[in-house]
Scaffold this motif. Structure first.
Motif, PDB file in Angstrom:
ATOM      1  N   ILE A  90       0.872  -1.178   0.000  1.00 52.45           N
ATOM      2  CA  ILE A  90       0.000   0.000   0.000  1.00 52.45           C
ATOM      3  C   ILE A  90       0.905   1.223   0.000  1.00 52.45           C
ATOM      4  CG2 ILE A  90      -1.716   1.301   1.322  1.00 52.45           C
ATOM      5  CD1 ILE A  90      -2.676  -1.413   2.459  1.00 52.45           C
ATOM      6  N   GLY A  91       0.698   2.113  -0.975  1.00 52.11           N
ATOM      7  CA  GLY A  91       1.504   3.330  -1.046  1.00 52.11           C
ATOM      8  C   GLY A  91       1.222   4.238   0.133  1.00 52.11           C
ATOM      9  N   PHE A  92       2.230   4.991   0.559  1.00 54.91           N
ATOM     10  CA  PHE A  92       2.087   5.856   1.736  1.00 54.91           C
ATOM     11  C   PHE A  92       2.797   7.170   1.464  1.00 54.91           C
ATOM     12  CE2 PHE A  92       3.317   7.281   6.038  1.00 54.91           C
ATOM     13  CZ  PHE A  92       2.072   7.253   6.654  1.00 54.91           C
ATOM     14  N   GLU A  93       2.056   8.261   1.478  1.00 57.09           N
ATOM     15  CA  GLU A  93       2.605   9.605   1.257  1.00 57.09           C
ATOM     16  C   GLU A  93       2.329  10.464   2.481  1.00 57.09           C
ATOM     17  OE1 GLU A  93       4.360  10.832  -1.286  1.00 57.09           O
ATOM     18  OE2 GLU A  93       4.309   8.920  -2.337  1.00 57.09           O
ATOM     19  N   VAL A  94       3.307  11.263   2.883  1.00 52.87           N
ATOM     20  CA  VAL A  94       3.177  12.136   4.057  1.00 52.87           C
ATOM     21  C   VAL A  94       3.141  13.583   3.586  1.00 52.87           C
ATOM     22  CG1 VAL A  94       4.226  12.856   6.234  1.00 52.87           C
ATOM     23  CG2 VAL A  94       4.430  10.484   5.465  1.00 52.87           C
TER      24      VAL A  94
END
Length: 168
Positions: free
Chosen positions: A136-140
């Motif tokens: 699952i991609g994760f961007e902050v």
């Protein structure tokens, strides 16, 4: 005018074959010595509102919370692109635990946009390791950027989830 050489000659040869605009909303085509009046308007513009098809949309955000589909939320929330908005347990950045990210994983998004509050802060990678392992991609981002990015991705029909940390 100072045009010389082959490019200038081609420009002069093509000049009689170009479209010339004349009159309000009408155009004339000049092809050789023949003029053809075209009845199509010069400019056509269609306006329509882009809205996600059956999905969630974040319409507003400030220091007090976010508005999803016109409903205010003053505590941290998980906003999937479709379906119900869920309350999210952490109320401060320092309280983040791996279990909070497991709750995100259970919703099975393809991408998570994490809004870290009013300023950009990166959570420890050990906290969201389960998301990476589940591919699952994760961007902050800060919360303002997360809301904007979420709306763009959701409007494209992407299976995105906004995890918005609202510190009260």
């Amino acid at each position: 005018m100072g045009f010389k050489g082959a490019p200038a000659q081609r420009l002069l040869q093509c000049k009689r074959r170009t479209l010339k605009f004349k009159g309000p909303g009408m155009r004339h085509a000049v092809l050789g010595d023949t003029r053809a009046r075209l009845s199509a308007p010069l400019f056509q513009m269609k306006f329509q509102l882009d809205e996600p098809q059956g999905g969630n949309s974040i319409s507003r955000h400030d220091t007090q919370g976010v508005w999803v589909n016109g409903q205010p939320h003053t505590a941290s929330v998980l906003v999937p692109w479709k379906g119900e908005v869920h309350a999210w347990a952490p109320s401060r950045f320092e309280e983040l635990q791996p279990a909070h990210f497991e709750a995100i994983k259970a919703l099975k998004p393809e991408l998570v946009v994490f809004g870290s509050g009013a300023r950009l802060r990166f959570p420890n990678p050990a906290l969201w390791r389960g998301l990476v392992e589940a591919r699952i991609g994760f961007e902050v981002m800060d919360i303002a950027a997360a809301c904007r990015t979420y709306n763009v991705l959701a409007s494209e029909g992407r299976n995105v989830l906004a995890a918005l940390l609202i510190e009260g």
